[in-house]
Motif scaffolding. Structure first.
Motif, PDB file in Angstrom:
ATOM      1  N   SER A 176       0.804  -1.225   0.000  1.00 60.14           N
ATOM      2  CA  SER A 176       0.000   0.000   0.000  1.00 60.14           C
ATOM      3  C   SER A 176       0.837   1.275   0.000  1.00 60.14           C
ATOM      4  CB  SER A 176      -0.972   0.046   1.198  1.00 60.14           C
ATOM      5  OG  SER A 176      -0.301   0.336   2.409  1.00 60.14           O
ATOM      6  N   LYS A 177       2.151   1.158  -0.141  1.00 59.43           N
ATOM      7  CA  LYS A 177       2.971   2.355  -0.264  1.00 59.43           C
ATOM      8  C   LYS A 177       2.831   2.925  -1.671  1.00 59.43           C
ATOM      9  CE  LYS A 177       6.424   1.488   3.329  1.00 59.43           C
ATOM     10  NZ  LYS A 177       7.866   1.350   3.633  1.00 59.43           N
TER      11      LYS A 177
ATOM     12  N   SER B 277      -7.618  -8.457   0.730  1.00 60.67           N
ATOM     13  CA  SER B 277      -7.969  -8.477  -0.689  1.00 60.67           C
ATOM     14  C   SER B 277      -7.769  -9.889  -1.228  1.00 60.67           C
ATOM     15  CB  SER B 277      -7.099  -7.488  -1.465  1.00 60.67           C
ATOM     16  OG  SER B 277      -5.780  -7.962  -1.558  1.00 60.67           O
ATOM     17  N   PRO B 278      -8.469 -10.263  -2.312  1.00 59.75           N
ATOM     18  CA  PRO B 278      -8.389 -11.645  -2.818  1.00 59.75           C
ATOM     19  C   PRO B 278      -6.970 -12.100  -3.126  1.00 59.75           C
ATOM     20  CG  PRO B 278     -10.204 -10.486  -3.841  1.00 59.75           C
ATOM     21  CD  PRO B 278      -9.456  -9.467  -3.061  1.00 59.75           C
ATOM     22  N   LEU B 279      -6.171 -11.258  -3.781  1.00 58.30           N
ATOM     23  CA  LEU B 279      -4.818 -11.665  -4.134  1.00 58.30           C
ATOM     24  C   LEU B 279      -3.934 -11.780  -2.896  1.00 58.30           C
ATOM     25  CD1 LEU B 279      -4.025  -9.839  -7.489  1.00 58.30           C
ATOM     26  CD2 LEU B 279      -4.972 -12.101  -7.059  1.00 58.30           C
TER      27      LEU B 279
ATOM     28  N   VAL C 199      -0.663 -14.171 -12.094  1.00 53.59           N
ATOM     29  CA  VAL C 199      -1.289 -14.223 -13.412  1.00 53.59           C
ATOM     30  C   VAL C 199      -2.642 -13.499 -13.384  1.00 53.59           C
ATOM     31  CG1 VAL C 199      -2.321 -15.762 -15.124  1.00 53.59           C
ATOM     32  CG2 VAL C 199      -0.090 -16.301 -14.156  1.00 53.59           C
ATOM     33  N   GLN C 200      -3.413 -13.661 -12.307  1.00 49.14           N
ATOM     34  CA  GLN C 200      -4.692 -12.953 -12.191  1.00 49.14           C
ATOM     35  C   GLN C 200      -4.473 -11.441 -12.197  1.00 49.14           C
ATOM     36  OE1 GLN C 200      -6.936 -15.382 -13.100  1.00 49.14           O
ATOM     37  NE2 GLN C 200      -8.261 -14.216 -11.748  1.00 49.14           N
ATOM     38  N   ALA C 201      -3.438 -11.000 -11.489  1.00 52.05           N
ATOM     39  CA  ALA C 201      -3.124  -9.573 -11.499  1.00 52.05           C
ATOM     40  C   ALA C 201      -2.751  -9.115 -12.907  1.00 52.05           C
ATOM     41  CB  ALA C 201      -1.981  -9.277 -10.524  1.00 52.05           C
ATOM     42  N   PHE C 202      -1.962  -9.935 -13.598  1.00 52.02           N
ATOM     43  CA  PHE C 202      -1.527  -9.591 -14.959  1.00 52.02           C
ATOM     44  C   PHE C 202      -2.720  -9.483 -15.910  1.00 52.02           C
ATOM     45  CE2 PHE C 202      -0.133 -10.846 -19.224  1.00 52.02           C
ATOM     46  CZ  PHE C 202       0.868  -9.916 -19.449  1.00 52.02           C
ATOM     47  N   LEU C 203      -3.681 -10.390 -15.764  1.00 54.89           N
ATOM     48  CA  LEU C 203      -4.827 -10.426 -16.674  1.00 54.89           C
ATOM     49  C   LEU C 203      -5.901  -9.403 -16.324  1.00 54.89           C
ATOM     50  CD1 LEU C 203      -5.251 -14.298 -17.071  1.00 54.89           C
ATOM     51  CD2 LEU C 203      -4.208 -12.702 -18.684  1.00 54.89           C
ATOM     52  N   THR C 204      -5.785  -8.747 -15.175  1.00 54.35           N
ATOM     53  CA  THR C 204      -6.821  -7.789 -14.761  1.00 54.35           C
ATOM     54  C   THR C 204      -6.221  -6.390 -14.579  1.00 54.35           C
ATOM     55  OG1 THR C 204      -6.501  -8.559 -12.470  1.00 54.35           O
ATOM     56  CG2 THR C 204      -8.313  -9.529 -13.720  1.00 54.35           C
TER      57      THR C 204
ATOM     58  N   ILE D  54      -7.530  -5.463  -6.764  1.00 60.29           N
ATOM     59  CA  ILE D  54      -8.491  -6.507  -7.110  1.00 60.29           C
ATOM     60  C   ILE D  54      -9.293  -6.791  -5.849  1.00 60.29           C
ATOM     61  CG2 ILE D  54      -8.784  -8.911  -7.783  1.00 60.29           C
ATOM     62  CD1 ILE D  54      -6.401  -8.683  -9.544  1.00 60.29           C
ATOM     63  N   TYR D  55     -10.611  -6.705  -5.966  1.00 57.01           N
ATOM     64  CA  TYR D  55     -11.460  -6.710  -4.779  1.00 57.01           C
ATOM     65  C   TYR D  55     -12.091  -8.083  -4.543  1.00 57.01           C
ATOM     66  CZ  TYR D  55     -10.976  -1.782  -5.842  1.00 57.01           C
ATOM     67  OH  TYR D  55     -10.472  -0.563  -6.140  1.00 57.01           O
TER      68      TYR D  55
END
Length: 468
Positions: free
Chosen positions: A142-143, A210-212, A259-264, A271-272
């Motif tokens: 969160s920085k 958060s989900p990730l 990968v989820q972060a990359f695709l979103t 990502i919530y």
């Protein structure tokens, strides 16, 4: 029913909601501790002396892990390049450091019988390096995002590559020194266990949900449990192989999060969760409904302004023509007559010249009110010029229109206008009347006839009503 009201109707009882939240968290904890159940099973019910020594399988597994690690490192780095999150920078370094150190654990598999420490030490060293870097990354969660120039600074990344290569050399030197031994292996593995546990503890204390980051927490828990299994196991026995499998499971799960972060969103912070998305959706729906209501009010206001004379509040010419067109359609359908009054205030220019336009405006406003008081509730008044007005009389033949016109004329003549601003102005009105059907079957025709009779009223001395 508004969005907020629908949300309240569908909201479960607080006790049910609390119970489901507790159940969901227990499920996650239970899933995260699955490796612990397997460790306990092997520790208590399996013979620790049983071994499965297969160098080829180990080398293939390490080679696959190295290739996967390189791919995940690249994907994480691309996410970092896009979002600049410090957490992703440290995760990139954690994955890359693990790959560069762990690859030698596989490369030296064949030396397991010649120098067991050269084979073994690279495993805990790679896990220790990754756990330390992941912890540093978690502390930066969160920085503010790193500046762009830092994200693309080649020297920064090369410096870390050199650092990891130095670690490789130091581990090799340690493996060939008098310090090499099972104690050194256990110290390094214990340190990896401590740092992974600190990761989990930090997540819990900071209440990051958060989900990730939930995936991150379960993955790091797997890393900690894999270190525990390595401490309990011995080379090539089943606990040792289970430790590899537990670590691989955590690595796979964390790479899935990347990968989820990359695709979103290319971010671990934006990502919530489903609960958060539901809340945000409800808020968005409420905002949208409020905006639509405001838009509707604005449209109604604009429609009113577009169809109303701003000075007197009477309809304007455009609105009046629309109403006459609608009345013609109704008259053709039902056969009922309607009439028009064309009105013009007598000598109004003289009022403006003598008293000023403010007094003239007040007289116009008073005249419209006098008309409204004299006509029927469903009749309509429109201002079509400076002091020129029209009145639509639905379902009124010529005789009825004449009577209404006379009421308007008398009300105007008997009223003193502008008294509210300290004046007493008398004014009269001339009126011409036409009837649809009798005087024409089009808008232009009946408007022309009404105007002609208005001019006739002017020629006849003003302050009169002409219907024929």
């Amino acid at each position: 029913m508004s969005a907020s009201e629908r949300t309240q109707v569908n909201e479960p009882h607080p006790v049910v909601r609390l119970a489901t939240q507790i159940y969901a968290r227990l499920l996650l904890v239970g899933f995260a501790l699955v490796p612990a159940y397997l460790i306990g099973y092997l520790f208590f019910f399996q013979d620790a002396a049983l071994r499965f020594e297969n160098h080829a399988f180990h080398e293939i597994a390490i080679a696959a892990a190295t290739l996967e690690g390189l791919f995940v490192t690249y994907v994480t780095w691309r996410c970092y390049r896009s979002s600049g999150e410090p957490l992703l920078r440290w995760m990139t370094l954690g994955f890359f450091g693990f790959v560069l150190i762990y690859a030698l654990h596989g490369a030296f598999t064949g030396l397991a019988h010649h120098n067991i420490w050269l084979f073994l030490l690279y495993g805990p060293a790679s896990r220790l390096a990754m756990s330390v870097l992941l912890l540093v990354g978690l502390l930066s969660y969160s920085k503010p995002a790193d500046p762009v120039n830092r994200r693309v600074d080649t020297r920064y990344w090369l410096a870390w590559v050199m650092t990891f290569l130095v670690v490789d050399v130091l581990v090799a030197l340690l493996a060939n020194s008098d310090l090499a031994g099972i104690f050194t292996v256990r110290v390094m593995e214990s340190a990896a266990l401590v740092f992974s546990t600190l990761n989990v503890t930090c997540l819990l204390l900071r209440r990051i949900r958060s989900p990730l980051m939930l995936i991150y927490a379960i993955s790091v828990s797997s890393f900690a449990l894999s270190s525990l299994a390595f401490l309990l196991g011995k080379p090539w026995n089943h606990m040792w192989w289970l430790a590899h499998a537990i670590f691989a499971g955590g690595f796979f799960l964390l790479s899935y999060g990347v990968v989820q972060a990359f695709l979103t969103t290319r971010s671990f912070a934006t990502i919530y969760s489903q609960e958060e998305l539901t809340r945000r959706l409800a808020e968005a729906m409420a905002r949208t409904e409020s905006a639509l209501q405001e838009l509707q009010r604005t449209n109604q206001t604009l429609e009113h302004l577009a169809s109303t004379d701003p000075l007197t509040g009477a309809a304007n010419r455009r609105k009046f023509i629309e109403r006459v067109g609608a009345e013609i359609a109704r008259a053709k359908r039902d056969g009922a007559p309607f009439s028009l009054l064309s009105l013009d205030l007598d000598n109004f220019k003289w009022i403006n010249d003598c008293y000023g336009h403010q007094v003239g405006d007040t007289v116009l406003q008073g005249f419209v009110q006098a008309c409204l008081d004299a006509i029927r509730p469903y009749d309509g008044v429109a201002r079509v010029g400076g002091e020129e007005f029209m009145v639509l009389l639905p379902k009124a033949g010529l005789d009825a229109a004449l009577a209404i016109g006379e009421r308007v004329r008398q009300a105007t003549a008997s009223t003193l206008f502008a008294r509210e601003i300290g004046r007493s102005i008398s004014v009269t009105v001339s009126i011409g009347i036409s009837q649809f059907g009798r005087d024409g079957n089009t808008i232009d025709a009946i408007l022309r006839v009404a105007d002609e009779r208005l001019y006739h009223a002017k020629r006849c001395g003003r302050n009169c009503v002409i219907a024929v």
